[in-house]
Design a protein around this motif. Structure first.
Motif, PDB file in Angstrom:
ATOM      1  N   LEU A 106      -0.638 -18.696 -18.857  1.00 27.16           N
ATOM      2  CA  LEU A 106      -0.194 -19.671 -17.862  1.00 27.16           C
ATOM      3  C   LEU A 106       0.398 -19.015 -16.624  1.00 27.16           C
ATOM      4  O   LEU A 106       0.394 -19.611 -15.544  1.00 27.16           O
ATOM      5  CB  LEU A 106       0.854 -20.607 -18.470  1.00 27.16           C
ATOM      6  CG  LEU A 106       0.481 -21.362 -19.734  1.00 27.16           C
ATOM      7  CD1 LEU A 106       1.576 -22.358 -20.080  1.00 27.16           C
ATOM      8  CD2 LEU A 106      -0.858 -22.070 -19.589  1.00 27.16           C
ATOM      9  N   LEU A 107       0.907 -17.786 -16.782  1.00 25.72           N
ATOM     10  CA  LEU A 107       1.646 -17.115 -15.717  1.00 25.72           C
ATOM     11  C   LEU A 107       1.300 -15.638 -15.701  1.00 25.72           C
ATOM     12  O   LEU A 107       1.215 -15.006 -16.763  1.00 25.72           O
ATOM     13  CB  LEU A 107       3.155 -17.290 -15.953  1.00 25.72           C
ATOM     14  CG  LEU A 107       4.135 -16.428 -15.154  1.00 25.72           C
ATOM     15  CD1 LEU A 107       4.125 -16.833 -13.685  1.00 25.72           C
ATOM     16  CD2 LEU A 107       5.547 -16.550 -15.724  1.00 25.72           C
ATOM     17  N   ALA A 108       1.113 -15.089 -14.506  1.00 25.09           N
ATOM     18  CA  ALA A 108       0.892 -13.646 -14.356  1.00 25.09           C
ATOM     19  C   ALA A 108       1.811 -13.118 -13.269  1.00 25.09           C
ATOM     20  O   ALA A 108       1.977 -13.749 -12.217  1.00 25.09           O
ATOM     21  CB  ALA A 108      -0.564 -13.351 -13.997  1.00 25.09           C
ATOM     22  N   VAL A 109       2.421 -11.967 -13.535  1.00 32.22           N
ATOM     23  CA  VAL A 109       3.286 -11.309 -12.547  1.00 32.22           C
ATOM     24  C   VAL A 109       2.962  -9.817 -12.537  1.00 32.22           C
ATOM     25  O   VAL A 109       2.460  -9.268 -13.522  1.00 32.22           O
ATOM     26  CB  VAL A 109       4.783 -11.515 -12.860  1.00 32.22           C
ATOM     27  CG1 VAL A 109       5.167 -12.982 -12.802  1.00 32.22           C
ATOM     28  CG2 VAL A 109       5.154 -10.909 -14.208  1.00 32.22           C
ATOM     29  N   PRO A 110       3.272  -9.135 -11.426  1.00 30.01           N
ATOM     30  CA  PRO A 110       3.059  -7.683 -11.380  1.00 30.01           C
ATOM     31  C   PRO A 110       4.194  -6.956 -12.080  1.00 30.01           C
ATOM     32  O   PRO A 110       5.234  -7.541 -12.411  1.00 30.01           O
ATOM     33  CB  PRO A 110       3.073  -7.397  -9.870  1.00 30.01           C
ATOM     34  CG  PRO A 110       3.973  -8.445  -9.314  1.00 30.01           C
ATOM     35  CD  PRO A 110       3.754  -9.673 -10.144  1.00 30.01           C
ATOM     36  N   SER A 111       4.008  -5.678 -12.308  1.00 29.53           N
ATOM     37  CA  SER A 111       5.103  -4.847 -12.802  1.00 29.53           C
ATOM     38  C   SER A 111       6.049  -4.563 -11.643  1.00 29.53           C
ATOM     39  O   SER A 111       5.696  -4.728 -10.473  1.00 29.53           O
ATOM     40  CB  SER A 111       4.570  -3.542 -13.397  1.00 29.53           C
ATOM     41  OG  SER A 111       3.867  -2.799 -12.415  1.00 29.53           O
ATOM     42  N   LEU A 112       7.262  -4.120 -11.974  1.00 29.04           N
ATOM     43  CA  LEU A 112       8.310  -3.948 -10.971  1.00 29.04           C
ATOM     44  C   LEU A 112       8.752  -2.499 -10.888  1.00 29.04           C
ATOM     45  O   LEU A 112       8.990  -1.847 -11.910  1.00 29.04           O
ATOM     46  CB  LEU A 112       9.516  -4.819 -11.338  1.00 29.04           C
ATOM     47  CG  LEU A 112      10.771  -4.691 -10.475  1.00 29.04           C
ATOM     48  CD1 LEU A 112      10.497  -5.165  -9.057  1.00 29.04           C
ATOM     49  CD2 LEU A 112      11.922  -5.484 -11.093  1.00 29.04           C
ATOM     50  N   SER A 140       9.871 -12.168 -16.503  1.00 30.99           N
ATOM     51  CA  SER A 140       8.875 -12.232 -15.419  1.00 30.99           C
ATOM     52  C   SER A 140       9.531 -12.494 -14.071  1.00 30.99           C
ATOM     53  O   SER A 140       8.847 -12.533 -13.043  1.00 30.99           O
ATOM     54  CB  SER A 140       7.863 -13.348 -15.711  1.00 30.99           C
ATOM     55  OG  SER A 140       8.508 -14.613 -15.775  1.00 30.99           O
ATOM     56  N   ALA A 141      10.853 -12.661 -14.039  1.00 20.75           N
ATOM     57  CA  ALA A 141      11.559 -12.973 -12.798  1.00 20.75           C
ATOM     58  C   ALA A 141      11.876 -11.703 -12.021  1.00 20.75           C
ATOM     59  O   ALA A 141      11.727 -10.591 -12.514  1.00 20.75           O
ATOM     60  CB  ALA A 141      12.851 -13.734 -13.107  1.00 20.75           C
ATOM     61  N   ALA A 151      -2.794 -24.987 -15.862  1.00 21.69           N
ATOM     62  CA  ALA A 151      -1.905 -25.470 -16.922  1.00 21.69           C
ATOM     63  C   ALA A 151      -0.464 -25.036 -16.667  1.00 21.69           C
ATOM     64  O   ALA A 151       0.478 -25.791 -16.913  1.00 21.69           O
ATOM     65  CB  ALA A 151      -2.386 -24.956 -18.275  1.00 21.69           C
ATOM     66  N   GLY A 152      -0.275 -23.814 -16.170  1.00 18.75           N
ATOM     67  CA  GLY A 152       1.066 -23.348 -15.840  1.00 18.75           C
ATOM     68  C   GLY A 152       1.661 -24.156 -14.707  1.00 18.75           C
ATOM     69  O   GLY A 152       2.844 -24.522 -14.730  1.00 18.75           O
ATOM     70  N   HIS A 153       0.843 -24.464 -13.715  1.00 19.49           N
ATOM     71  CA  HIS A 153       1.292 -25.267 -12.585  1.00 19.49           C
ATOM     72  C   HIS A 153       1.748 -26.650 -13.048  1.00 19.49           C
ATOM     73  O   HIS A 153       2.762 -27.183 -12.568  1.00 19.49           O
ATOM     74  CB  HIS A 153       0.163 -25.377 -11.564  1.00 19.49           C
ATOM     75  CG  HIS A 153       0.461 -26.280 -10.418  1.00 19.49           C
ATOM     76  ND1 HIS A 153       0.180 -27.633 -10.444  1.00 19.49           N
ATOM     77  CD2 HIS A 153       1.025 -26.031  -9.212  1.00 19.49           C
ATOM     78  CE1 HIS A 153       0.542 -28.181  -9.302  1.00 19.49           C
ATOM     79  NE2 HIS A 153       1.067 -27.229  -8.537  1.00 19.49           N
ATOM     80  N   VAL A 170      10.791 -20.521 -13.526  1.00 12.26           N
ATOM     81  CA  VAL A 170       9.441 -20.294 -14.044  1.00 12.26           C
ATOM     82  C   VAL A 170       9.492 -19.443 -15.309  1.00 12.26           C
ATOM     83  O   VAL A 170       8.813 -19.734 -16.301  1.00 12.26           O
ATOM     84  CB  VAL A 170       8.565 -19.617 -12.969  1.00 12.26           C
ATOM     85  CG1 VAL A 170       7.227 -19.186 -13.558  1.00 12.26           C
ATOM     86  CG2 VAL A 170       8.348 -20.555 -11.793  1.00 12.26           C
ATOM     87  N   ALA A 171      10.319 -18.393 -15.297  1.00 11.96           N
ATOM     88  CA  ALA A 171      10.417 -17.497 -16.450  1.00 11.96           C
ATOM     89  C   ALA A 171      10.926 -18.219 -17.690  1.00 11.96           C
ATOM     90  O   ALA A 171      10.517 -17.898 -18.815  1.00 11.96           O
ATOM     91  CB  ALA A 171      11.327 -16.321 -16.116  1.00 11.96           C
TER      92      ALA A 171
END
Length: 277
Positions: A106-112, A140-141, A151-153, A170-171
């Protein structure tokens, strides 16, 4: 892919951001929302946009309001939400979207990655401990960018009004089993440079966390305070000097926050120029 870009007094960076994300105009469409601005953010954005891009203006301040307004102008999924000062290119955003489609997440984020070269010694010590906390490492924040599937939206939008921490919301609404953090897509974040700025930032984060808890969204990864750092010291993951600075700053933040709240001082959304994103 549609990319929503909330921009509050971001004239110095918004043009560069749009040009970077419009590098593939047939695949990335920018929706910029200049909200409550007192500078030339909207004018700079309009000068930089390409065919199909949109610039919206609202006098109502607040990041959640800007994100909701921009989201209403979007039509495609996956859909990205990116702070104007975050350095991620169109290829990175598209890869995050592809990962959602491939995985069904549902959610994708980059690495930090934290860029601490310009930070003070105390800030570097604090961050060395902070970034080892499970609540930070597994969240993920804090990246200034996230991408949602349809679906995540549906689970996230519209965002609640007066929300302080949209990425924290979101997280907490999308658990670890439903999200992916892509190591091959990295976003580099410049943290605060002074310990005074770090204290202000942590007070703000605390207010955001209390707001989320009041919504019935407690953190899924447990506490991220002095006790957690003590456990990391015992396992060798955090050095004692780093832990000492972290604990001292955390206690000071707690005391100042209690003092502010006793005086009725509140924290709301606003541009935070010297904070970890």
């Amino acid at each position: 892919m549609d990319v929503v870009i909330p921009a509050h007094n971001e004239e110095s960076v918004v043009g560069q951001a749009i040009r970077r994300w419009s590098a593939e105009p047939r695949r990335v469409r920018c929706v910029v929302v200049a909200n409550g601005c007192a500078d030339r953010t909207a004018q700079v954005a309009r000068a930089a946009i390409g065919p199909g891009d949109v610039v919206l203006e609202t006098s109502t301040p607040g990041k959640a309001n800007a994100l909701n307004l921009g989201d209403e102008s979007c039509t495609t999924f996956p859909r990205a939400y990116v702070d104007a000062d975050v350095a991620i290119d169109a290829a990175g955003l598209l890869r995050l979207g592809e990962a959602l489609t491939e995985s069904g997440a549902l959610l994708a984020v980059p690495s930090l990655r934290l860029r601490t070269g310009e930070a003070s010694w105390l800030v570097r010590r604090y961050l060395a401990a902070w970034q080892q906390l499970p609540g930070v490492r597994d969240s993920s924040a804090g990246r200034g960018v996230y991408v949602l599937s349809a679906a995540g939206h549906a689970r996230i939008f519209p965002l609640p009004e007066n929300l302080i921490a949209d990425d924290g919301y979101v997280a907490r609404r999308i658990g670890a089993e439903e999200r992916i953090i892509l190591p091959e897509v990295e976003v580099a974040v410049t943290p605060v440079r002074t310990i005074r700025a770090m204290i202000r930032r942590r007070i703000r984060v605390g207010a955001g966390n209390r707001q989320l808890a009041a919504m019935g969204l407690p953190p899924a990864t447990g506490a991220a305070g002095p006790g957690a750092v003590a456990n990391l010291v015992r396992t060798g993951a955090v050095r004692p000097p780093d832990a000492a600075v972290f604990v001292a700053v955390s206690l000071l933040v707690r005391g100042l926050d209690l003092f502010r709240r006793a005086r009725g001082q509140s924290v709301s959304w606003g541009t935070d120029r010297d904070s970890v994103k």
